[in-house]
Design a protein around this motif. Structure first.
Motif, PDB file in Angstrom:
ATOM      1  N   VAL A 706       0.904  -1.130   0.047  1.00 28.58           N
ATOM      2  CA  VAL A 706       0.053   0.158   0.010  1.00 28.58           C
ATOM      3  C   VAL A 706       0.968   1.135  -0.005  1.00 28.58           C
ATOM      4  N   ILE A 707       1.847   1.117   0.772  1.00 31.11           N
ATOM      5  CA  ILE A 707       2.746   2.474   0.734  1.00 31.11           C
ATOM      6  C   ILE A 707       3.438   2.681  -0.835  1.00 31.11           C
ATOM      7  N   MET A 708       3.922   1.566  -1.187  1.00 36.80           N
ATOM      8  CA  MET A 708       4.464   1.800  -2.697  1.00 36.80           C
ATOM      9  C   MET A 708       3.139   2.318  -3.612  1.00 36.80           C
ATOM     10  N   ALA A 709       2.167   1.837  -3.428  1.00 37.95           N
ATOM     11  CA  ALA A 709       1.005   2.222  -4.310  1.00 37.95           C
ATOM     12  C   ALA A 709       0.647   3.640  -4.244  1.00 37.95           C
ATOM     13  N   VAL A 710       0.588   4.119  -2.777  1.00 38.39           N
ATOM     14  CA  VAL A 710      -0.001   5.335  -2.504  1.00 38.39           C
ATOM     15  C   VAL A 710       1.012   6.404  -2.834  1.00 38.39           C
ATOM     16  N   SER A 711       2.373   6.250  -2.175  1.00 39.96           N
ATOM     17  CA  SER A 711       3.383   7.253  -2.769  1.00 39.96           C
ATOM     18  C   SER A 711       3.863   6.998  -4.131  1.00 39.96           C
ATOM     19  N   MET A 717      -2.842   0.198  -6.621  1.00 42.45           N
ATOM     20  CA  MET A 717      -3.873  -0.457  -5.624  1.00 42.45           C
ATOM     21  C   MET A 717      -4.767  -1.480  -6.497  1.00 42.45           C
ATOM     22  N   LEU A 718      -4.848  -1.403  -7.954  1.00 43.32           N
ATOM     23  CA  LEU A 718      -5.456  -2.439  -8.685  1.00 43.32           C
ATOM     24  C   LEU A 718      -4.382  -3.743  -8.611  1.00 43.32           C
ATOM     25  N   ASN A 719      -2.989  -3.551  -8.688  1.00 42.68           N
ATOM     26  CA  ASN A 719      -2.268  -4.450  -8.649  1.00 42.68           C
ATOM     27  C   ASN A 719      -2.397  -5.560  -7.157  1.00 42.68           C
ATOM     28  N   LEU A 720      -2.322  -4.666  -6.072  1.00 46.96           N
ATOM     29  CA  LEU A 720      -2.772  -5.301  -4.901  1.00 46.96           C
ATOM     30  C   LEU A 720      -3.992  -5.871  -4.718  1.00 46.96           C
ATOM     31  N   THR A 721      -5.078  -5.382  -5.302  1.00 47.66           N
ATOM     32  CA  THR A 721      -6.261  -6.040  -5.459  1.00 47.66           C
ATOM     33  C   THR A 721      -6.363  -7.381  -5.989  1.00 47.66           C
ATOM     34  N   ALA A 724      -4.586  -9.816  -3.908  1.00 48.87           N
ATOM     35  CA  ALA A 724      -5.028 -10.263  -2.695  1.00 48.87           C
ATOM     36  C   ALA A 724      -6.633 -10.413  -2.720  1.00 48.87           C
ATOM     37  N   ALA A 725      -7.330  -9.984  -3.350  1.00 48.66           N
ATOM     38  CA  ALA A 725      -8.667 -10.147  -3.593  1.00 48.66           C
ATOM     39  C   ALA A 725      -9.174 -10.871  -4.577  1.00 48.66           C
ATOM     40  N   SER A 726      -9.191 -10.324  -5.771  1.00 49.36           N
ATOM     41  CA  SER A 726      -9.468 -10.896  -7.246  1.00 49.36           C
ATOM     42  C   SER A 726      -9.059 -10.092  -8.482  1.00 49.36           C
ATOM     43  N   VAL A 727      -8.857 -11.004  -9.180  1.00 46.37           N
ATOM     44  CA  VAL A 727      -8.273 -10.843 -10.309  1.00 46.37           C
ATOM     45  C   VAL A 727      -9.067  -9.905 -11.481  1.00 46.37           C
TER      46      VAL A 727
END
Ligand SMILES: [Mg+2]
Ligand SMILES: [Zn+2]
Ligand SMILES: [Zn+2]
Lengths: 860, 80
Positions: A706-711, A717-721, A724-727
């Motif tokens: 999140v730090i990398m995405a936000v900064s 955040m899409l990559n993280l989603t 972690a959640a759904s492709v």
């Protein structure tokens, strides 16, 4: 040496048989090259009159030694004429436009005069005459009888590469030649040919020029065997057939045999000029490899033009693998010592550098800042060796030259292919370093588009004072920081530079005396500012306060960071906000931009060097890592995501039901099916976004990802989603997956199933892993991406080549006009506004608001 | 197409105007050029045709420009 001459004009034309014979220093008869003793045979293909390649021999024509003698042409008298295949189409065109009986162009005198005048006029205007020529040929072909002698004009059929037929009668080359010879000079002018330079019958060859041996040298193999050049092989073929032809002709052989041999001679001559003519098989070497003859030497990427003339290999250059070094300046390049000892810069000795030169020479070629050659005042060059270095150092005099090793501070050009924009070649200062890679600061990765997965880069050492000065002023990295594309910084912090600064300037980050000192030391600041406050009797400093030390004391700036929060800098202090990619990131750095435009490139470069070093130190000190477990979500999140997915599934099912019942309302301008697809896509997009926000909520702000995405350091955040959640939905051509089997995408589904899973929705996350069907759809979507990139690069590469060819000779003159090489105006003012975008503010000549702000001291 | 269709009335066609001979001389002097070094336009170009220009005329073209607001250019009328 002869005085250099100016080229007055260039005249292209055909070689006439007369010229070919005049050019030739000997005729070539024997199809052999060397005798048993290894000497070139007289009247053979390696006749010593054609020039020399073997060391120790002298040219029999000019007396030159190998390397001096440019080589001389010979000739082969052909037993029968043959067509020059390169002109086969032009020959056909001329025959179709002229009369076989009288040779005149099939046009009336008035028409001829008209075309001649038109061509004359265009030539005087330096305009192309192609259109007029085409018209003349077209007109002349139309008539069925000859306007001058009245005989019938019959069509000429053409059979590639060199066959001509009139009324199904084959024309022998002799007949073709006789026909072409009849065309009067005045008529040639009509079709744009200059009879002085190019008579059409010269396109039929009576005599063949034999290229000098210097352009077809033979090589001696280790076994002592000679291996001849492809051109020589081809000439041997021609000579053999020519000989046989002659013998048969003299013996009065039947016409059939003669014609066969003639055909064979024609084949060899055609393939001598071009071995890739369509319509005939290419001539091959004994090994089966097609021969590389004249045309192949010139044509294409590996040909003379593109590989030896437009682009050449050069001296004073180096190439090796690159690797990062965050501790050298962006202006520098790390050069391995081994390379530094090979690349040299010439020192011109004067009274002032004589002693330095003496030391340099004394160190010799093997210890680093040494030298490799000395050149005496009379131009004699001597290699420095371990043995003679002392003696040479002693002898050095003013006026001599010393080729010394590359050393720290030398200016060199650094380049990474594909060189798509001017920042692909920049000037750097040398830092001689141990090990074997070229080292660069990470901030210059974006303009070079470099990474360190094995990338190699090139280095060039300018050899004159002018070149070095020019490189430094125009090409130095610090002068290339503003993009000529959009007038903002393209060089700036990346990845950990951003994460580091982000963590450093976090609200509430505190450092004690030791840590603060160590941090600022990276920026070359050895005095701590006043502490921010006291805690437990110990002074402390905030990250923001420390970072402020890198900014100019009088700097005022306001901007919003990438999360939309305001950042305020007043009097060189970071008053509010946090450093992220909008601060000093490549392509977006606001602070960097302000520094570049208001404090100059040196200040901006210094800031970037320091800020990145401090950030790297901060991130190392604070610790930062990202791994599989950083994508872990608690069970609760899992259930929530599952709920979202189930409800999305239900909603889609409902939509499909409504559609099947015919109750779905179409969106204006769309069919029912399109409406359904759009609604489903929308629903699934929302589902993934919801899953994303759930993941974001549970990952928390402290999560490294999140730090990398936000900064803005790396990833989104899409990559993280997706991890972690759904492709989410996979698509091909912007639609859900539709292709595959009849009425279904895979045999695992019912025919006509419009549900989410059957159409490529990937519910799983990358971390959980994909089901087999999901995996397949993902591969389909992924493949489209790969194909798109491959096609795009190929297309844009070709476009780039053509654009550069069209624009490379344009330049901006002192009066602001853009002109081509003939001084014709292309633009009255460069870019309509005369502004260099790299000196502009994001394309605008001036930022009036910013100036007002600085003058009045008030923000608008 | 109607008789009164005029390309010059189209929004995308910039303003063209034939400039008088003495102005041409002035122009050539400022840029220190020969008239043939100006950008060209064909006589049979729809705009040139509509304005009934002759080869040798010099047109002043005033375009709207995203970078400069207004950009002025000149074009020499030539035969094909
Ligand atoms: Mg790479
Ligand atoms: Zn010679
Ligand atoms: Zn005739």
């Amino acid at each position: 040496m002869a005085e250099p001459k100016q080229i007055g004009s260039i005249q292209f034309g055909l070689l006439s048989p007369k010229e070919i014979r005049k050019l030739a220093v000997t005729k070539i008869i024997t199809p052999d090259t060397y005798d048993d003793d290894g000497y070139p045979i007289d009247l053979g293909l390696m006749d010593p009159k054609l020039g020399v390649i073997d060391p120790g021999l002298e040219c029999k024509t000019c007396g030159g030694k190998p390397g001096e003698c440019p080589g001389h042409f010979g000739k082969i008298e052909l037993a029968a004429p043959v067509i020059h295949a390169g002109f086969a189409r032009l020959i056909r065109k001329i025959m179709r436009a002229t009369c076989r009986e009288c040779g005149e162009l099939s046009l009336t005198e008035e028409e001829k005069e008209g075309y001649r005048e038109e061509i004359e006029k265009l030539k005087s205007l330096q305009q192309p005459i192609d259109d007029v020529r085409r018209d003349a040929f077209k007109e002349a072909r139309k008539g069925s009888t000859c306007p001058s002698c009245g005989s019938d004009m019959s069509d000429v059929k053409f059979d590639r590469p060199t066959g001509y037929y009139v009324n199904d009668q084959k024309l022998m080359p002799t007949e073709v030649r006789d026909w072409l010879a009849k065309v009067p000079d005045e008529d040639l002018l009509v079709i744009g040919m200059n009879p002085e330079m190019a008579r059409p019958e010269w396109m039929v060859l009576d005599v063949l020029p034999v290229p000098p041996v210097t352009m077809r040298p033979s090589i001696t193999l280790e076994t002592g065997q000679r291996s001849e050049d492809d051109l020589t092989h081809k000439l041997v073929d021609i000579l053999r057939v020519n000989q046989r032809f002659q013998e048969n002709q003299e013996a009065g052989a039947p016409q059939l045999i003669i014609e066969d041999l003639w055909e064979l001679l024609q084949y060899h001559v055609v393939t001598f000029f071009d071995n890739h003519v369509s319509g005939i098989p290419p001539a091959r070497h004994r090994s089966g490899r097609p021969l590389r003859t004249m045309a192949q030497r010139l044509k294409g990427k590996e040909g003379r033009f593109r590989s030896n003339l437009s682009g050449k290999r050069v001296n004073f250059s180096a190439r090796t693998v690159i690797s990062p070094d965050p501790n050298i300046s962006v202006n520098e390049v790390g050069v391995p010592e081994t390379i530094a000892k090979e690349l040299t810069v010439t020192m011109h000795l004067t009274e002032r550098n004589l002693e330095i030169a003496r030391d340099t020479v004394l160190r010799g070629p093997d210890s680093h800042p040494g030298a490799n050659y000395v050149r005496r005042a009379d131009g004699r060059k001597q290699r420095i060796s371990d043995k003679n270095r002392e003696e040479l150092a002693e002898k050095l005099e003013v006026g001599w030259q010393v080729d010394r090793h590359l050393k720290d501070g030398d200016v060199v050009l650094f380049n990474r292919q594909p060189s798509l924009h001017r920042m692909s070649i920049m000037a750097h200062e040398v830092r001689v370093l141990p090990y074997k890679t070229l080292r660069l600061n990470l901030c210059v990765c974006p303009p070079y588009n470099a990474d360190f997965d094995g990338d190699e880069m090139n280095l060039h050492v300018p050899q004159t004072e002018e070149a070095r000065a020019e490189a430094e002023v125009l090409m130095k990295v610090q002068n290339q920081m503003l993009s000529p594309r959009f007038g903002g910084p393209i060089i700036g912090g990346i990845h950990d530079h951003i994460s580091g600064a982000f963590l450093l300037t976090e609200r509430g980050s505190r450092f004690d005396r030791d840590d603060a000192t160590e941090l600022l030391r990276r920026a070359g600041i050895f005095e701590l500012p006043e502490p921010e406050g006291q805690e437990d009797g110990q002074p402390y400093w905030t990250g923001g306060g420390l970072f402020s030390q890198l900014l100019p004391e009088d700097m005022d700036l306001r901007y919003t960071d990438s999360s939309g929060e305001p950042v305020i800098i007043e009097g060189g202090e970071l008053v509010e906000g946090r450093m992220d990619d909008r601060a000093f990131g490549a392509f977006s750095g606001e602070i960097l931009d302000a520094l570049l435009k208001e404090y100059g490139v040196r200040e901006a470069r210094r800031f970037l060097d320091n800020a990145t070093r401090v950030a790297i130190h901060a991130i190392t000190k604070l610790g930062f890592s990202f791994g599989l477990s950083d994508e872990d979500l608690p069970d609760e999140a899992g259930t929530q995501i599952a709920d979202v997915m189930t409800s999305a599934d239900e909603k889609v099912e409902n939509l499909i039901e409504t559609y099947e019942l015919g109750e779905l309302d179409a969106i204006p301008g769309r069919s029912l099916e399109e409406t359904l697809e759009m609604r489903i896509m929308q629903e699934l997009g929302e589902a993934r976004d919801q899953a994303g926000s759930i993941a974001e909520k549970f990952l928390g702000e402290d999560n490294s990802g999140v730090i990398m995405a936000v900064s803005g350091a790396r990833g989104s955040m899409l990559n993280l989603t997706q991890m972690a959640a759904s492709v989410g939905q996979q698509s091909v051509r912007g639609e859900r997956i539709t292709r595959g089997y009849r009425e279904r995408t895979l045999p695992h589904f019912e025919r006509g199933d419009l549900g989410t899973a059957a159409k490529g929705f990937v519910q799983s996350s990358y971390k959980d892993g994909l089901t087999p069907t999901e995996f397949f759809f993902h591969a389909m979507g992924g493949r489209e991406g790969l194909v798109d990139t491959a096609v795009r690069t190929a297309q844009s590469g070709y476009m780039q080549r053509r654009l550069i060819n069209a624009l490379q000779d344009l330049n901006v003159k002192e009066d602001g006009t853009v002109r081509d090489t003939r001084d014709t105006i292309v633009q009255m003012i460069y870019g309509d506004d005369g502004i260099d975008p790299s000196k502009s503010d994001y394309g605008e000549a001036v930022d009036v608001e910013r100036i007002a702000e600085r003058v009045t001291g008030r923000s608008p | 197409m109607g008789k009164n269709y005029e390309v010059s009335r189209h929004d995308m066609v910039p303003e063209h105007e034939v400039i008088p001979g003495e102005k041409v001389e002035e122009l050539l002097e400022t840029y220190e050029i020969d008239v043939r070094q100006l950008p060209k336009i064909l006589v049979n170009d729809p705009v040139a045709k509509e304005m009934e220009t002759e080869p040798g005329d010099v047109l002043r073209v005033v375009r709207k420009s995203p970078t400069a607001g207004v950009a002025v250019s000149y074009r020499l009328v030539i035969e094909r």
